[in-house]
Write a protein that holds these residues in place. Sequence first.
Motif, PDB file in Angstrom:
ATOM      1  N   THR B 142       0.888  -1.096  -0.033  1.00 17.70           N
ATOM      2  CA  THR B 142      -0.076  -0.060   0.082  1.00 17.70           C
ATOM      3  C   THR B 142       0.901   1.366  -0.110  1.00 17.70           C
ATOM      4  O   THR B 142       0.817   2.154  -0.934  1.00 17.70           O
ATOM      5  CB  THR B 142      -1.020  -0.212   1.352  1.00 17.70           C
ATOM      6  N   THR B 143       1.768   1.239   0.938  1.00 13.26           N
ATOM      7  CA  THR B 143       2.748   2.400   0.981  1.00 13.26           C
ATOM      8  C   THR B 143       3.381   2.656  -0.375  1.00 13.26           C
ATOM      9  O   THR B 143       3.586   3.750  -0.965  1.00 13.26           O
ATOM     10  CB  THR B 143       3.731   2.222   2.025  1.00 13.26           C
ATOM     11  N   ASN B 146       0.969   3.927  -2.971  1.00 13.98           N
ATOM     12  CA  ASN B 146       0.422   5.115  -2.811  1.00 13.98           C
ATOM     13  C   ASN B 146       1.823   6.378  -3.210  1.00 13.98           C
ATOM     14  O   ASN B 146       1.653   7.395  -3.494  1.00 13.98           O
ATOM     15  CB  ASN B 146       0.019   5.496  -1.152  1.00 13.98           C
TER      16      ASN B 146
END
Lengths: 200, 200
Positions: B142-143, B146
Amino acid sequence: MTNHNLSIVQIEIIVMRKIILSLATSLDGYIEGPNGEVDWMVFTEDTGKALGKFLDEIDTILYGRVSYEVWGSYIPPETAAPFEKEFYLRTGKMSKYVFSASKTNFLGNPVVVQSEIQQSILAIKQQPGKDIWLYGGAGLITTFVNLDLIDEYRIAVMPIILGSGKPLFADIQKRVKLKLSAANSSDSGFVELRYLRQSD
Amino acid sequence: MTNHNLSIVQIEIIVMRKIILSLATSLDGYIEGPNGEVDWMVFTEDTGKALGKFLDEIDTILYGRVSYEVWGSYIPPETAAPFEKEFYLRTGKMSKYVFSASKTNFLGNPVVVQSEIQQSILAIKQQPGKDIWLYGGAGLITTFVNLDLIDEYRIAVMPIILGSGKPLFADIQKRVKLKLSAANSSDSGFVELRYLRQSD
């Protein structure tokens, strides 16, 4: 010299009509964005041809209540792309079933199935005809997956991560093992994954 | 007759190392079942060969804290399949980075990145070497999504609907448009979808 007595035996094989789930998802499995957006779907001439070919295979469409209300009698605007007009012209002539426990009257007079889904599907499949398109929405798809009523999955994976929206698969009760039957990539960047029941 | 003065110009093109997210998901996008199950992943000789080929391309692995603690120093049991032993023998020798804000000491002494992820990744990519595997887990992925740090996605879609579990993509902040670069189906029934950044 022996005498051959040939007899011709005619065998009739009855292939039951298939229920085909066919739709597009994002790479993260959404069929709509968080506000119902479908603008991320790739619609090119390519897609139009693929859709036209799919419509050759089917003559019946299954809808949930909401999907039917939105798309069941949809008439595209004059400005719509030719393939889109063609699509709704053709689907407009097909047999339509709406699965709804609450509502019985719909524009265009589709057949309404209120209960006993499994028996209804068996009856539809035993009628002569082409294959059957399970159109959606998500609630009806969930019901069909959980009742093991889907014979073939055709999922066009679009080249985008949406991040949020309405997932294709929700509230699935148990694992469904599938058998990959094809993976076709299109020039416009989506891949259609096709699966049959693993037992087929 | 003219006189040609030829001069040879040597151009050095520096291709930066890529960050590759490579993992397997179910058709409904889970990387683990609800209790961490990975038994649904197809592991055949086929898979072993594909993994071996992938390991030829990389020399560095990026982990989140939990993933590293479980898999970073994993030694398969004597009874494990040969390709599995080979896999951990090879990955065991690679450079490893663990992304953790809280913990700094790990078995096997990986490099620990506590903050400034973007700068750290840029520094790693500028070092000479092969490509870099973003291993996971979901939080680190996710990091990276994003922060737009993933250069290539390789997602092996397994032929199963799990129904629940840990999703590959969670908490993605905005749409990520991708460019399909390949779709390879394996005899064992999974399809590897490869994508690059759309801008690449």
